[in-house]
Design an enzyme around this catalytic site. Structure first.
Site: not given
Ligand SMILES: *Cc1c(COP(=O)(O)O)cnc(C)c1O
Length: 375
Positions: A35, A133, A165, A221, A264, A311-313
């Protein structure tokens, strides 16, 4: 030849990290989470490297991300789990994406898309076991199962998995992890009462993959660990290798006299005659301004402190007695995995945040370049 500011992503490090995660996962398969454009490392390249190294599946949050991976030729299973009210489920079904369902209304929208496309949708239930969530709530769950059951019966839907999760995966011993495991087991039992048997069950993110083998179920995951960053820095690096290096090329080197202020607000005054180097990366490129005067770069074989405000850049570093080793065009590493260089964790500690946010930060002029990768 190379960009002035760049993130260099080492795909061989990604492959190494996937192999480590496979060892920790035991019999469970690995879903590579890409993601947010692969945690800002490049979703397509990371997914390809991870699959070549033995990851079995890919995880994303948005259908558009999954569609992009399909367009890049990735054929492995792809799950998208953070679908909003604008989600294009028809596009997901057409691209053969597995759809994470977090509410009854989402299930009904998927049903409508399955009917309009005339194709079977692959659905995975995300159940809320305590993160509070996204995810199906205990209130909606029985009704969702009843509707799923009839959709499966008429083959509008294939029921692939149940997952959840963790809220406190980075605290391996915390009882919340056990509570969430128990609630997930209950959710599976309830599904069975409705005659629904998921093909897969999954729960573990990176920290759980590395510290709680009892939570691995059929698939893990990992996200951050695949990018080589420890999800629990207090417990060490687990042999992972950071894949991202954030660096920029010195644009100017100059002498300044004792008593001169730099950048700055003149928040830093040279305590002696010295040499400074100008680095062309700033907060518009992901160098957080609150790091001003609080970080170092690896340059000319040594660490040098930033002096004065970011700074910005651009920002300035003090070369002190090491000026002879640095010239225009040299690479200053802001963070990365190279020995001696600062780490993403150094920024995270100073900013009171996580390595996750640090690697998501490079942007603006920062170009991405890849090293290694599947051949
Ligand atoms: C982002 C996410 C992960 C991975 O999480 P990490 O802490 O980066 O391993 C796994 N499952 C779900 C649902 C997530 O949103």
């Amino acid at each position: 030849m190379y960009a002035q500011v760049e993130t260099v992503v080492d795909l061989d490090a990604i492959a190494h990290n996937v192999r480590i995660l496979r060892e920790f996962a035991g019999d469970a398969a690995v879903m590579a989470v890409v993601k947010a454009d692969g945690y800002n490392h490049g979703a397509v390249e990371v997914a390809k490297a991870a699959l070549a190294a033995g990851a079995a599946e890919i995880g994303v949050t948005a259908i558009a991300e999954g569609v992009q991976l399909r367009a890049a030729g990735i054929t492995a299973p792809i799950l998208s789990w953070l679908n909003d009210s604008d989600a294009d489920y028809a596009a997901a079904i057409t691209a053969d994406l597995e759809i994470g369902v977090s509410s009854l209304s989402q299930l009904r929208a998927v049903e409508a898309a399955a009917r309009s496309t005339g194709r079977t949708a692959t659905v995975t239930f995300k159940v809320d076991t305590g993160l509070n969530r996204n995810g199906l709530s205990a209130v909606e769950y029985p009704q969702a199962l009843a509707e799923l059951r009839s959709l499966v019966d008429e083959q509008a839907v294939r029921f692939r998995a149940i997952f959840s999760h963790l809220a406190r995966g980075d605290e391996p011993e915390h009882q919340t992890n056990n509570l969430q495991r128990d609630r997930l087991l209950e959710a599976i039992a309830t599904a069975k009462e409705h005659g629904l048997e998921p093909e897969l069950v999954h729960l573990a993110n990176s920290p759980a993959t590395l510290t709680r083998p009892d939570l691995a179920f059929d698939l893990v995951r990992p996200g951050i660990a695949m990018y080589g960053l420890s999800p629990v820095p207090e417990l060490g690096d687990f042999g992972l290798r950071p894949a991202m290096t954030f660096q920029a090329r010195v644009v100017q080197v100059k002498r300044i006299a004792a008593g001169e202020g730099v950048s700055y607000g003149h928040t830093w005054i040279a305590p002696r005659d010295t040499t400074i180097a100008l680095i062309p990366a700033g907060y518009a490129d992901g160098v957080f301004r609150p790091l001003s005067g609080r970080f170092e770069v690896w340059l000319g074989g040594a660490r040098h402190p930033n002096v004065g405000r970011v700074c910005m850049d651009q920002f300035v570093v003090d070369l002190g007695d090491n000026a002879a080793n640095v010239q225009e065009g040299d690479v200053a590493v802001m963070f990365g995995g190279e020995a001696g260089a600062p780490r993403a964790e150094d920024w995270a500690a100073r900013l009171d945040t996580l390595n996750y946010e640090v690697v998501c930060s490079p942007r603006g002029r920062a170009a991405r370049r890849y090293l290694g990768g599947p051949r």
